[in-house]
Design a protein around this motif. Structure first.
Motif, PDB file in Angstrom:
ATOM      1  N   ALA A 232     -24.421   6.336   3.731  1.00 42.81           N
ATOM      2  CA  ALA A 232     -24.418   5.881   5.118  1.00 42.81           C
ATOM      3  C   ALA A 232     -24.912   6.998   6.033  1.00 42.81           C
ATOM      4  CB  ALA A 232     -23.016   5.449   5.525  1.00 42.81           C
ATOM      5  N   GLU A 233     -25.854   6.679   6.892  1.00 41.35           N
ATOM      6  CA  GLU A 233     -26.490   7.681   7.740  1.00 41.35           C
ATOM      7  C   GLU A 233     -25.489   8.424   8.617  1.00 41.35           C
ATOM      8  OE1 GLU A 233     -29.561   5.987  10.059  1.00 41.35           O
ATOM      9  OE2 GLU A 233     -30.284   7.889  10.832  1.00 41.35           O
ATOM     10  N   ASP A 234     -24.504   7.732   9.148  1.00 39.59           N
ATOM     11  CA  ASP A 234     -23.527   8.358  10.039  1.00 39.59           C
ATOM     12  C   ASP A 234     -22.179   8.587   9.365  1.00 39.59           C
ATOM     13  OD1 ASP A 234     -25.320   8.475  12.172  1.00 39.59           O
ATOM     14  OD2 ASP A 234     -24.868   6.427  12.773  1.00 39.59           O
ATOM     15  N   ALA A 235     -22.104   8.309   8.072  1.00 38.95           N
ATOM     16  CA  ALA A 235     -20.887   8.587   7.291  1.00 38.95           C
ATOM     17  C   ALA A 235     -21.334   8.979   5.886  1.00 38.95           C
ATOM     18  CB  ALA A 235     -19.975   7.360   7.254  1.00 38.95           C
ATOM     19  N   PRO A 236     -21.970  10.156   5.743  1.00 37.23           N
ATOM     20  CA  PRO A 236     -22.646  10.510   4.485  1.00 37.23           C
ATOM     21  C   PRO A 236     -21.733  10.655   3.273  1.00 37.23           C
ATOM     22  CG  PRO A 236     -22.638  12.358   6.018  1.00 37.23           C
ATOM     23  CD  PRO A 236     -22.162  11.185   6.792  1.00 37.23           C
TER      24      PRO A 236
ATOM     25  N   GLU B 258     -47.697   0.329   4.943  1.00 41.41           N
ATOM     26  CA  GLU B 258     -46.305   0.026   4.638  1.00 41.41           C
ATOM     27  C   GLU B 258     -45.392   0.869   5.503  1.00 41.41           C
ATOM     28  OE1 GLU B 258     -45.166   0.962   0.659  1.00 41.41           O
ATOM     29  OE2 GLU B 258     -46.093   2.952   0.670  1.00 41.41           O
ATOM     30  N   VAL B 259     -44.238   0.309   5.832  1.00 41.21           N
ATOM     31  CA  VAL B 259     -43.235   1.010   6.630  1.00 41.21           C
ATOM     32  C   VAL B 259     -42.409   1.895   5.713  1.00 41.21           C
ATOM     33  CG1 VAL B 259     -41.179   0.738   8.056  1.00 41.21           C
ATOM     34  CG2 VAL B 259     -43.118  -0.803   8.378  1.00 41.21           C
ATOM     35  N   LEU B 260     -42.356   3.193   6.031  1.00 43.54           N
ATOM     36  CA  LEU B 260     -41.524   4.129   5.278  1.00 43.54           C
ATOM     37  C   LEU B 260     -40.267   4.520   6.035  1.00 43.54           C
ATOM     38  CD1 LEU B 260     -44.334   6.425   3.815  1.00 43.54           C
ATOM     39  CD2 LEU B 260     -43.222   4.467   2.742  1.00 43.54           C
ATOM     40  N   GLY B 261     -40.219   4.272   7.349  1.00 44.33           N
ATOM     41  CA  GLY B 261     -38.978   4.492   8.078  1.00 44.33           C
ATOM     42  C   GLY B 261     -39.160   5.194   9.409  1.00 44.33           C
ATOM     43  N   PHE B 262     -38.328   4.806  10.392  1.00 48.05           N
ATOM     44  CA  PHE B 262     -38.288   5.497  11.671  1.00 48.05           C
ATOM     45  C   PHE B 262     -37.625   6.865  11.504  1.00 48.05           C
ATOM     46  CE2 PHE B 262     -38.751   1.238  13.613  1.00 48.05           C
ATOM     47  CZ  PHE B 262     -39.700   1.530  14.591  1.00 48.05           C
ATOM     48  N   ALA B 263     -38.008   7.800  12.368  1.00 48.21           N
ATOM     49  CA  ALA B 263     -37.363   9.106  12.380  1.00 48.21           C
ATOM     50  C   ALA B 263     -35.868   8.922  12.634  1.00 48.21           C
ATOM     51  CB  ALA B 263     -37.974   9.995  13.452  1.00 48.21           C
ATOM     52  N   PRO B 264     -35.003   9.611  11.872  1.00 47.08           N
ATOM     53  CA  PRO B 264     -33.550   9.403  11.990  1.00 47.08           C
ATOM     54  C   PRO B 264     -32.942  10.213  13.133  1.00 47.08           C
ATOM     55  CG  PRO B 264     -34.007  10.960  10.247  1.00 47.08           C
ATOM     56  CD  PRO B 264     -35.351  10.537  10.783  1.00 47.08           C
ATOM     57  N   VAL B 265     -33.597  10.192  14.288  1.00 44.78           N
ATOM     58  CA  VAL B 265     -33.151  10.970  15.450  1.00 44.78           C
ATOM     59  C   VAL B 265     -33.150  10.054  16.659  1.00 44.78           C
ATOM     60  CG1 VAL B 265     -33.630  12.960  16.926  1.00 44.78           C
ATOM     61  CG2 VAL B 265     -34.167  13.069  14.479  1.00 44.78           C
ATOM     62  N   GLU B 266     -32.060  10.053  17.418  1.00 44.63           N
ATOM     63  CA  GLU B 266     -31.957   9.170  18.574  1.00 44.63           C
ATOM     64  C   GLU B 266     -33.047   9.491  19.593  1.00 44.63           C
ATOM     65  OE1 GLU B 266     -28.688   7.763  21.928  1.00 44.63           O
ATOM     66  OE2 GLU B 266     -28.051   8.860  20.138  1.00 44.63           O
ATOM     67  N   GLY B 267     -33.713   8.451  20.057  1.00 48.04           N
ATOM     68  CA  GLY B 267     -34.768   8.616  21.036  1.00 48.04           C
ATOM     69  C   GLY B 267     -36.115   8.990  20.467  1.00 48.04           C
TER      70      GLY B 267
ATOM     71  N   PRO C 141     -32.785  14.284   7.050  1.00 55.00           N
ATOM     72  CA  PRO C 141     -31.900  13.700   8.061  1.00 55.00           C
ATOM     73  C   PRO C 141     -32.061  14.242   9.476  1.00 55.00           C
ATOM     74  CG  PRO C 141     -30.691  14.049   6.044  1.00 55.00           C
ATOM     75  CD  PRO C 141     -32.039  14.687   5.840  1.00 55.00           C
ATOM     76  N   ASP C 142     -32.551  15.476   9.650  1.00 53.81           N
ATOM     77  CA  ASP C 142     -32.722  16.000  11.003  1.00 53.81           C
ATOM     78  C   ASP C 142     -34.113  15.734  11.570  1.00 53.81           C
ATOM     79  OD1 ASP C 142     -34.261  17.724   9.527  1.00 53.81           O
ATOM     80  OD2 ASP C 142     -33.203  19.550  10.113  1.00 53.81           O
ATOM     81  N   GLY C 143     -34.993  15.088  10.799  1.00 54.02           N
ATOM     82  CA  GLY C 143     -36.316  14.737  11.273  1.00 54.02           C
ATOM     83  C   GLY C 143     -37.314  15.874  11.314  1.00 54.02           C
ATOM     84  N   SER C 144     -36.941  17.055  10.787  1.00 55.99           N
ATOM     85  CA  SER C 144     -37.828  18.218  10.860  1.00 55.99           C
ATOM     86  C   SER C 144     -38.774  18.327   9.673  1.00 55.99           C
ATOM     87  CB  SER C 144     -36.993  19.506  10.935  1.00 55.99           C
ATOM     88  OG  SER C 144     -36.281  19.707   9.716  1.00 55.99           O
TER      89      SER C 144
ATOM     90  N   ALA D  66     -35.361   9.257  -4.779  1.00 57.52           N
ATOM     91  CA  ALA D  66     -34.857  10.529  -4.287  1.00 57.52           C
ATOM     92  C   ALA D  66     -34.369  10.356  -2.861  1.00 57.52           C
ATOM     93  CB  ALA D  66     -35.931  11.608  -4.357  1.00 57.52           C
ATOM     94  N   SER D  67     -33.426  11.192  -2.462  1.00 57.18           N
ATOM     95  CA  SER D  67     -32.860  11.116  -1.120  1.00 57.18           C
ATOM     96  C   SER D  67     -32.459  12.509  -0.667  1.00 57.18           C
ATOM     97  CB  SER D  67     -31.638  10.188  -1.112  1.00 57.18           C
ATOM     98  OG  SER D  67     -31.052  10.144   0.172  1.00 57.18           O
ATOM     99  N   ALA D  68     -32.812  12.856   0.574  1.00 56.19           N
ATOM    100  CA  ALA D  68     -32.431  14.146   1.158  1.00 56.19           C
ATOM    101  C   ALA D  68     -31.092  13.989   1.865  1.00 56.19           C
ATOM    102  CB  ALA D  68     -33.492  14.621   2.132  1.00 56.19           C
ATOM    103  N   ARG D  69     -30.163  14.866   1.554  1.00 52.28           N
ATOM    104  CA  ARG D  69     -28.816  14.817   2.111  1.00 52.28           C
ATOM    105  C   ARG D  69     -28.736  15.646   3.404  1.00 52.28           C
ATOM    106  NH1 ARG D  69     -24.693  11.771   1.196  1.00 52.28           N
ATOM    107  NH2 ARG D  69     -23.188  13.480   0.996  1.00 52.28           N
ATOM    108  N   PRO D  70     -27.694  15.455   4.220  1.00 56.32           N
ATOM    109  CA  PRO D  70     -27.574  16.205   5.476  1.00 56.32           C
ATOM    110  C   PRO D  70     -27.540  17.725   5.303  1.00 56.32           C
ATOM    111  CG  PRO D  70     -26.095  14.323   5.489  1.00 56.32           C
ATOM    112  CD  PRO D  70     -26.661  14.396   4.110  1.00 56.32           C
ATOM    113  N   ASP D  71     -27.082  18.217   4.149  1.00 58.03           N
ATOM    114  CA  ASP D  71     -27.050  19.667   3.942  1.00 58.03           C
ATOM    115  C   ASP D  71     -28.391  20.220   3.471  1.00 58.03           C
ATOM    116  OD1 ASP D  71     -27.189  18.750   1.359  1.00 58.03           O
ATOM    117  OD2 ASP D  71     -25.333  19.694   0.662  1.00 58.03           O
ATOM    118  N   GLY D  72     -29.412  19.370   3.384  1.00 64.47           N
ATOM    119  CA  GLY D  72     -30.734  19.812   2.962  1.00 64.47           C
ATOM    120  C   GLY D  72     -30.983  19.689   1.477  1.00 64.47           C
ATOM    121  N   SER D  73     -29.955  19.393   0.705  1.00 60.75           N
ATOM    122  CA  SER D  73     -30.143  19.205  -0.729  1.00 60.75           C
ATOM    123  C   SER D  73     -30.815  17.860  -0.996  1.00 60.75           C
ATOM    124  CB  SER D  73     -28.802  19.277  -1.468  1.00 60.75           C
ATOM    125  OG  SER D  73     -27.968  18.194  -1.075  1.00 60.75           O
TER     126      SER D  73
END
Length: 599
Positions: free
Chosen positions: A19-23, A212-221, A264-267, A304-311
């Motif tokens: 979950a994006e807001d409850a990893p 194809e859609v790969l996803g919006f940036a996970p950053v508000e605004g 997750p931080d969009g960088s 594959a998936s990038a986690r909030p800690d960068g792993s």
């Protein structure tokens, strides 16, 4: 228990979604009970629980971004026609997620970060594709899109109301309104359905380029949308700012097809790279443009998936080693209890010159064996798919029984460029069989395969190619095994789901009424009286992709002339999610070949 059965029965897990807001809250699929079902996993406590429990299994599920609920798709015995259900993450009663929507085939689902906004895609024979928005405080879902051609929900942003695009949450839609079901265009709309931006590389259907859609940036605004494109003859990612219209080409110096997802931080982007039947991962930094390899073993990365800690967590396997979910922090992320799948033999690469260019084939054979061997040509489905250096219990079962296995990435396969994938139009099936024939000739000339003991086998599109090959190349094959195949193409078109009708019209250049000669030339039923090899057919009674009536039409023609054949019908859809059922089917195929292949 023989090793080949252990490979099917050994517990497996998918790459966990989080979950994006409850990893700490995750959702994954496992066959731990003998049937593939959804499981909830609280990483903070370590608790895992089975979330779904249905006779024919469940694999289509989504975790809400706030981690509060699990949405899962409920069909009837694998018919893929149903409704979305919702269940609390901690467990509890399943309720219909959107009571106002009638059952349909799914056409995408996107859930808002508020846990209450949702966009649901539906596909039916009557309505084509419709998209519906569920919003807080609004009792009934609101239809915002409708078209006869296929479309689907790509992603849902969570922007701020101050974005130039005009209003917070945006919906990215993939559509084929231009009539080419193999190449989508993109449209971004607001929640009321009004258009914000459009991107179309097909030039109204005149160019065979897809998006194809790969996803919006996970950053508000943030109004950046990650998009896959084919402008240089392969799949690559770019960034499209839907507010300003700016397109940023990444120019990644990697051969083969490339996809991506956001960190997750969009960088940065996590790059998934596939080339010549193998996959690896890279990290792309927006600030510097640096591309750094993520350390993974040689083989295939299936997700594959990038986690909030960068792993990075990734699902890896090779032809020899069974799948495992690993992390770049070291170690195994999910290790299901129970028996472990025995290793299999590694795969060997073969390149064969064919009528449309070099063909890549993957070969496995019993350790220490020398040819000529009885050989199974295991043909992949799709057709837009490819075989890779990944663990597969089916081919390994044949190797255990003394057979060589050859898998062909024929024209139409993905991973070898756009022209290779798109080459099979109009002469559908016949083009793929030309490539299979070229690899067959190599296998015999090289001494690998015994020309008198060749088995043509496959499921879905591979099953279709099997029946078509037995009729158009009757001297080439000793036995045929076709699982959930297209057998009578006209009847299949009449009965299949609407999205597949659109794909068939793209492949053939029209419907059976518009181009009857093309459908006749590509239908296995046309050549059924020329089939001389014994044929084993397995079919799901509830299959919406390769429906049972058209298979019965083909089998009836075999029976009318007393051709050697056997049919196995089972109560499921396009394949089975029940481990014992899958083992039973492989056992029946092994026995059929044992009885009918020349000794």
């Amino acid at each position: 228990m023989p090793d080949w059965e252990k490979r099917f029965r050994a517990p497996r897990v998918s790459l966990p979604d989080w979950a994006e807001d409850a990893p700490d809250r995750s959702l994954f699929v496992s066959n731990a009970t003998g049937t593939y079902e959804l499981y909830a996993w609280d990483r903070a406590t370590g608790e895992q629980r089975q979330a779904t429990d249905r006779a024919n299994g469940t694999t289509d599920g989504v975790l809400s971004p706030d981690g509060a609920s699990i949405w899962w798709f409920s069909d009837t015995d694998g018919d893929e026609f149903g409704v979305w259900m919702r269940q609390p993450f901690e467990g509890g009663e399943d309720v219909e997620a959107v009571p106002g929507l009638a059952p349909s085939y799914p056409a995408g689902l996107a859930l808002g970060r508020d846990g209450r906004t949702a966009v649901i895609g539906r596909s039916t024979d009557e309505d084509g594709t419709t998209l519906h928005v569920v919003r807080p405080g609004v009792q009934d879902p609101v239809e915002i899109y409708r078209h006869r051609e296929s479309a689907g929900v790509g992603d849902l942003s969570w922007g701020s109301p101050q974005t130039e695009a005009g209003g917070g949450t945006l919906i990215a839609i993939e559509h084929t309104e231009h009539g080419d079901a193999m190449h989508s265009a993109l449209r971004v709309v607001r929640l009321d359905g009004s258009t914000v931006a459009e991107l179309d590389d097909t030039n109204g259907g005149e160019k065979e380029l897809g998006l194809e859609v790969l996803g919006f940036a996970p950053v508000e605004g943030d109004s950046r949308l990650l998009v896959g494109h084919q402008r240089r003859g392969r799949w690559e990612p770019m960034v499209w700012d839907v507010a300003s219209g700016e397109q940023t080409d990444l120019h990644l110096d990697l051969p083969g097809d490339v996809s991506a997802e956001w960190y997750p931080d969009g960088s940065a982007l996590l790059i998934a790279h596939e080339f010549e039947a193998r996959g690896d991962l890279w990290r792309y930094e927006f600030a510097t443009g640096a591309l750094t390899k993520v350390d993974t073993p040689v083989g295939s990365v299936s997700g594959a998936s990038a986690r909030p800690d960068g792993s990075v967590e990734y699902l890896w396997s090779s032809a020899a080693e069974p799948p495992v979910v690993r992390s770049t922090t070291g170690g195994v992320v999910l290790d299901p209890p129970g028996m472990k799948a025995p290793a299999a033999v590694p795969v060997e690469d073969v390149w064969v010159e064919g009528p449309g260019g070099r063909i890549h084939a993957l070969v496995q054979k019993p350790a220490g064996a020398s040819g000529p061997l009885p050989t199974v040509f295991e043909i992949h489905g799709g057709p837009t798919w490819h075989d890779s250096d990944a663990f597969a219990a089916g081919p390994a079962a044949w190797v255990d029984h003394g057979y060589a296995v050859v898998r062909v990435n024929y024209r139409g396969s993905t991973g070898y460029g756009r022209e290779w994938t798109d080459a099979l139009k109009h002469r559908v099936g016949l083009i793929e069989l030309e490539d299979i024939a070229a690899v067959r000739a190599w296998a015999v000339a090289s001494g690998l395969a015994d020309p008198e003991r060749l088995v043509l086998s496959g499921g879905s599109w591979g099953g279709y190619l099997t029946l078509l090959g037995l009729g158009t190349q009757p001297d080439a094959w000793a036995v045929g095994l076709a699982a959930v195949p297209v057998a009578d193409y006209v009847a299949a078109y009449e009965d299949e789901m609407e999205a597949l009708k659109a794909l068939d019209r793209t492949l053939f250049g029209g419907s059976p009424d518009e181009v009857p000669d093309r459908f006749t030339a590509s239908s296995p039923l046309t050549y059924v009286d020329d089939v001389r090899a014994p044929v084993f057919v397995s079919a799901g009674l509830n299959d919406p992709r390769c429906p049972i009536r058209q298979i019965d039409n083909y089998v009836d023609r075999l029976a009318a002339r007393d051709a050697v054949h056997e049919v196995y019908r089972y109560d499921a859809g396009h394949g089975s999610l029940v481990v014992e059922e899958r083992i039973k089917q492989v056992g029946l195929e092994l026995d059929f070949v044992r009885r009918h292949l020349p000794r």
